[in-house]
Design an enzyme around this catalytic site. Structure first.
Site, PDB file in Angstrom:
ATOM      1  CG  ASP A 237      22.235  53.048  52.590  1.00 25.99           C
ATOM      2  OD1 ASP A 237      23.052  52.863  53.511  1.00 25.99           O
ATOM      3  OD2 ASP A 237      21.074  52.586  52.596  1.00 25.99           O
ATOM      4  CG  HIS A 342      15.071  51.901  56.694  1.00 24.00           C
ATOM      5  ND1 HIS A 342      14.778  50.673  57.251  1.00 24.00           N
ATOM      6  CD2 HIS A 342      15.702  51.629  55.522  1.00 24.00           C
ATOM      7  CE1 HIS A 342      15.237  49.721  56.458  1.00 24.00           C
ATOM      8  NE2 HIS A 342      15.798  50.272  55.413  1.00 24.00           N
TER       9      HIS A 342
HETATM   10  C1  LIG Z   1      18.963  44.900  52.794  1.00 22.51           C
HETATM   11  C2  LIG Z   1      18.120  46.118  52.579  1.00 22.51           C
HETATM   12  O1  LIG Z   1      17.617  46.176  51.275  1.00 22.51           O
HETATM   13  C3  LIG Z   1      18.904  47.413  52.858  1.00 22.51           C
HETATM   14  O2  LIG Z   1      19.878  47.555  51.870  1.00 22.51           O
HETATM   15  C4  LIG Z   1      17.941  48.616  52.825  1.00 22.51           C
HETATM   16  O3  LIG Z   1      17.076  48.547  53.897  1.00 22.51           O
HETATM   17  C5  LIG Z   1      18.666  49.948  52.784  1.00 22.51           C
HETATM   18  O4  LIG Z   1      19.626  50.113  53.755  1.00 22.51           O
HETATM   19  C6  LIG Z   1      17.777  51.169  52.687  1.00 22.51           C
HETATM   20  O5  LIG Z   1      18.180  52.217  53.182  1.00 22.51           O
HETATM   21  O6  LIG Z   1      16.709  51.057  52.103  1.00 22.51           O
HETATM   22 MG   LIG Z   2      19.912  52.151  54.314  1.00 27.14          MG
END
Ligand SMILES: C[C@H](O)[C@@H](O)[C@@H](O)[C@H](O)C(=O)O
Ligand SMILES: [Mg+2]
Length: 430
Positions: A237, A342
């Site tokens: 990611d 997500h």
């Molecule tokens: C700021 C957050 O933790 C992101 O890094 C998070 O949502 C991340 O992109 C994910 O895929 O979990």
């Molecule tokens: Mg992410």
């Protein structure tokens, strides 16, 4: 039976100081305080049930979303819940098409996050009044009623009300993957410890943050791949860190670690850029995943139309609640793209499990290439926390959308007067 008139809407700014431990950190969000604009709806019905809704934000962003929720409140207050649910599409459109607030959206950004928080509370209330967890309400409700919740405006060229209906049976918990071992701000030692524990707990799918420094990424990916072995699944990611050519080049250097996907390789708005990256990564066997910062169903439609993603990541708090997510689930089904939600944020696991369980039972009927993100943070603040067994989400049994936080946690973390923030802010002054 739904009942009651909405008599009160309150919204609070709740923040957890997760940045202090590097939890949630990635290549772009280096100091995230997992936060929520927390909405509570009350009605004049005698049952005393309340609807709880959140949207996920980071620290200071919360105060802006709170303002937007207050600006939307007049659409909800004093409305009969029967009228809302009876014409949910109309109500959704009323919120998203407010003649003045629409200018600072439309259907994106702060105003859409606020819409999600409000509508998530309405769905929670509806499910509570029916005495069912949200996923069960979605599965049981007459399909026509469900479709009448969706605003098909702007997507009728790929999806219309007439063709969108399938039904299947739920049998298992929903497979999950974990992101919690490999936040970017974690040291190699922490990563090793957390990964070893996750393996002991039966996790087979892991996501690692990349994108800030190539040599670091190579070292961290090698470490995690060596620990999990060649068979288990690894995802990467980048949280939008790269330009398009940079993404392709960078990923060609990480291909040896056999990632299933690269998530958010570039700007979430760059639909064609995602398509270019997707095409370039096919020979390397790496897919593109995106969606956590996708504005709305229209952008999802275009990402699907130009084959810009191989894994679609819905988010329970960025789109216009269940209503808009339903349309995206149906489009993904039509384009045969797996949905892998997500959930990296506060409360996102709690909410999105309902949507993905519904997706499996009633829409996709498949687990092929499908899994839901899990992060191991802040569940203790929720009244109905997720239950994970054998690396799977077990369907929640309590009525509602699992959105309700413990009052004690809200009080402690309310910004800036909660106990936790008073202490932290006083420390900064010293
Ligand atoms: C700021 C957050 O933790 C992101 O890094 C998070 O949502 C991340 O992109 C994910 O895929 O979990
Ligand atoms: Mg992410």
């Amino acid at each position: 039976m739904v009942r009651g008139r909405i008599s009160r809407l309150s919204v609070r700014d709740v923040r957890f100081p997760t940045s202090l431990g590097g939890h949630g950190s990635d290549a772009m969000h280096t100091d995230p305080d997992y936060s929520a604009a927390y909405v509570v709806l009350e009605t004049d019905a005698e049952d005393g049930l309340k609807g709880y809704g959140i949207t996920f934000t980071l620290g200071k962003g919360t105060e802006v979303v709170v303002c937007a929720v207050n600006a939307l409140a007049h659409h909800v207050l004093y409305k009969d819940l029967r009228d809302i649910v009876g014409d949910f599409r109309g109500f959704y459109r009323q919120l998203t098409s407010d003649g003045q607030l629409r200018w600072i959206g439309p259907e994106k950004g702060v105003v859409h996050l606020a819409t999600a928080a409000v509508l998530n509370a309405v769905w929670d209330l509806w499910a509570k009044q029916e005495g069912k967890p949200l996923w069960k309400l979605l599965v049981d409700v007459d399909p026509r009623t469900l479709l009448s919740c969706i605003d098909f405006r702007y997507i009728t060229d790929v999806l219309t009300e007439e063709e969108a209906y399938e039904e299947h049976m739920l049998t298992h918990g929903y497979p999950a993957y974990t992101t919690s071992c490999a936040w970017l701000g974690y040291s190699d030692d922490t990563l090793k410890q957390l990964c070893a524990k996750a393996l002991r707990d039966g996790w087979t799918r892991f996501k690692v943050k990349v994108g800030a420094d190539l040599q670091d990424d190579i070292r961290r990916c090698r470490l995690i791949r060596n620990m999990i072995g060649p068979e288990k699944t690894l995802m990467m990611d980048a949280n939008q860190r790269w330009d398009v050519p940079e993404a392709i080049e960078w990923m060609s250097k990480l291909a040896e670690f056999k990632p299933l996907w690269i998530e958010e390789p570039t700007s979430p708005d760059d639909i064609l850029g995602h398509a270019t990256i997707s095409k370039a990564l096919v020979p390397l066997g790496i897919g593109v995943a995106t969606g956590e910062q996708c504005h709305n169903r229209v952008i999802f439609k275009q990402l699907l139309q130009v084959k810009a993603l191989q894994f679609l990541q819905i988010d329970s708090c960025r789109l216009g609640s269940v209503n808009e997510n339903l349309s995206v689930l149906l489009m993904a089904k039509k384009f045969e793209i797996p949905v892998c939600p997500h959930a990296g944020g506060v409360g996102l696991c709690e909410l999105v499990q309902h949507l993905i369980i519904f997706d499996f039972i009633s829409v996709s009927a498949s687990l092929k290439n499908r899994m839901c993100e899990y992060v191991d943070h802040l569940h203790e603040h929720f009244r109905y926390p997720v239950i994970i067994k054998k690396a799977s989400y077990m369907p929640p049994k309590d009525a509602g959308y699992s959105t309700e936080m413990k009052e004690e946690s809200v009080k402690k973390h309310q910004y800036p007067d909660g106990e936790v923030w008073k202490k932290l802010l006083a420390g900064q002054e010293d």
